[in-house]
Design a protein around this motif. Structure first.
Motif, PDB file in Angstrom:
ATOM      1  N   LYS A 227       0.830  -1.207   0.000  1.00  0.00           N
ATOM      2  CA  LYS A 227       0.000   0.000   0.000  1.00  0.00           C
ATOM      3  C   LYS A 227       0.866   1.259   0.000  1.00  0.00           C
ATOM      4  O   LYS A 227       0.566   2.239  -0.692  1.00  0.00           O
ATOM      5  N   VAL A 228       1.934   1.232   0.760  1.00  0.00           N
ATOM      6  CA  VAL A 228       2.831   2.391   0.831  1.00  0.00           C
ATOM      7  C   VAL A 228       3.485   2.641  -0.527  1.00  0.00           C
ATOM      8  O   VAL A 228       3.570   3.783  -0.993  1.00  0.00           O
ATOM      9  N   ILE A 229       3.938   1.580  -1.171  1.00  0.00           N
ATOM     10  CA  ILE A 229       4.587   1.732  -2.479  1.00  0.00           C
ATOM     11  C   ILE A 229       3.619   2.294  -3.510  1.00  0.00           C
ATOM     12  O   ILE A 229       3.987   3.158  -4.320  1.00  0.00           O
ATOM     13  N   TRP A 230       2.353   1.853  -3.489  1.00  0.00           N
ATOM     14  CA  TRP A 230       1.373   2.435  -4.411  1.00  0.00           C
ATOM     15  C   TRP A 230       1.204   3.926  -4.130  1.00  0.00           C
ATOM     16  O   TRP A 230       1.016   4.731  -5.047  1.00  0.00           O
ATOM     17  N   GLY A 231       1.306   4.312  -2.858  1.00  0.00           N
ATOM     18  CA  GLY A 231       1.231   5.728  -2.519  1.00  0.00           C
ATOM     19  C   GLY A 231       2.346   6.529  -3.157  1.00  0.00           C
ATOM     20  O   GLY A 231       2.145   7.653  -3.635  1.00  0.00           O
ATOM     21  N   PHE A 232       3.541   5.944  -3.194  1.00  0.00           N
ATOM     22  CA  PHE A 232       4.670   6.649  -3.820  1.00  0.00           C
ATOM     23  C   PHE A 232       4.586   6.604  -5.341  1.00  0.00           C
ATOM     24  O   PHE A 232       5.169   7.461  -6.016  1.00  0.00           O
ATOM     25  N   SER A 233       3.858   5.658  -5.893  1.00  0.00           N
ATOM     26  CA  SER A 233       3.764   5.538  -7.349  1.00  0.00           C
ATOM     27  C   SER A 233       2.980   6.685  -7.986  1.00  0.00           C
ATOM     28  O   SER A 233       3.131   6.950  -9.177  1.00  0.00           O
TER      29      SER A 233
ATOM     30  N   LEU B 179       6.264  -5.692  -8.093  1.00  0.00           N
ATOM     31  CA  LEU B 179       5.860  -4.285  -8.214  1.00  0.00           C
ATOM     32  C   LEU B 179       6.815  -3.447  -9.060  1.00  0.00           C
ATOM     33  O   LEU B 179       6.388  -2.512  -9.738  1.00  0.00           O
ATOM     34  N   ALA B 180       8.090  -3.770  -9.003  1.00  0.00           N
ATOM     35  CA  ALA B 180       9.110  -2.930  -9.644  1.00  0.00           C
ATOM     36  C   ALA B 180       8.793  -2.585 -11.108  1.00  0.00           C
ATOM     37  O   ALA B 180       8.907  -1.410 -11.506  1.00  0.00           O
ATOM     38  N   PRO B 181       8.384  -3.555 -11.956  1.00  0.00           N
ATOM     39  CA  PRO B 181       8.114  -3.214 -13.357  1.00  0.00           C
ATOM     40  C   PRO B 181       6.898  -2.314 -13.547  1.00  0.00           C
ATOM     41  O   PRO B 181       6.720  -1.725 -14.622  1.00  0.00           O
ATOM     42  N   GLN B 182       6.057  -2.194 -12.521  1.00  0.00           N
ATOM     43  CA  GLN B 182       4.834  -1.399 -12.633  1.00  0.00           C
ATOM     44  C   GLN B 182       5.022   0.055 -12.163  1.00  0.00           C
ATOM     45  O   GLN B 182       4.102   0.858 -12.289  1.00  0.00           O
TER      46      GLN B 182
END
Length: 263
Positions: free
Chosen positions: A12-18, A45-48
């Motif tokens: 969830k945190v990574i989507w926030g930074f995306s 997640l990295a490729p997205q």
């Protein structure tokens, strides 16, 4: 951002930074010994993502957050570093706010808006991408109780005013703080003798001893904190850390003897 075996929250945190308004940055995961599920998540997640995702990992040896954060500092390629935790979803202007407010001879001090477990679990990827999780009405519909929400609603002049008058000191808070990398390296990073309990504050206290000032951005750089248990808390670590902080204060320590240079 620090993490340990908390893949659901970390995602969830990574989507926030995306979906940050400022996209020119790298995400560095400071992983304090997570199992293979975290690496599998990051590989997926990295490729997205529109920005690089770097995984800095060390073997599990109990709570060693200070050590893995020092390794992440060394691995970073930017001259300015923003620190947060793998349980804090950033609002879309989080990175831009830190970068716009940065200042030589100063570090920035932010806070978080704490969510209950039911609300933390209710947040989906879509809610993050659409920023629903920063909308007070949506949060209340999903379990948020009757709490002060000015951190989420303040903007412009009101946010600046609240930053200025808040009684909360502008300390180094590991979930929301930033500084120039050169300043962090100059004080030798985090003190690796310290486990949980004030280890972030101690870094800030040495930055103060070096002559830096701090700037409050509590009502400007917004992140929501996802609920979780804290099984790593213990009295012995607190007592040890408090003794180190007292020594830092009494002797005006700037550079720890157990930090980046001792990795």
């Amino acid at each position: 951002m620090s993490t340990y075996n908390a893949e659901a929250w970390l995602e969830k945190v990574i989507w926030g930074f995306s979906v940050q308004t400022e996209q020119d940055f790298e995400i560095i995961i400071a992983d304090d010994g997570s199992g293979p599920a975290t690496k599998e998540l990051l590989d997926r997640l990295a490729p997205q993502l529109p920005m690089p995702l770097v995984h800095v990992w060390q073997e599990d040896n109990g709570f060693q957050k200070t050590q893995i954060l020092n390794k992440a500092i060394v691995a970073s390629k930017s001259d300015y570093l923003i620190f947060t935790d793998g349980d804090c979803i950033p609002r879309a202007d989080f990175v831009a706010t830190h970068l716009n407010r940065r200042e030589q001879g100063c570090f920035l001090s932010g806070g978080y808006f704490k969510l209950p477990m039911a609300t933390s679990q209710a947040i989906t990827k879509e809610d993050i991408l659409q920023q629903n999780c920063f909308n007070v009405a949506w949060l209340k519909q999903n379990g948020l109780g009757n709490v002060k929400t000015s951190k989420l609603t303040a903007s412009g002049f009101k946010a600046r005013l609240l930053n200025a008058i808040t009684p909360t000191k502008a300390t180094w808070n590991g979930h929301n703080a930033s500084a120039y990398k050169s300043e962090l390296v100059a004080v030798n990073g985090f003190d690796t003798q310290m486990q949980y309990g004030g280890e972030d504050r101690e870094l800030g206290e040495r930055l103060f001893n070096k002559g830096l000032k701090s700037k409050q951005i509590r009502y400007s750089a917004i992140c929501v904190h996802l609920d979780h248990a804290r099984g790593y808390v213990n009295d012995a670590a607190w007592q040890k850390n408090n003794a180190i902080r007292k020594y830092t204060k009494d002797h005006k320590v700037v550079k720890t003897l157990t930090g980046i240079e001792n990795l």
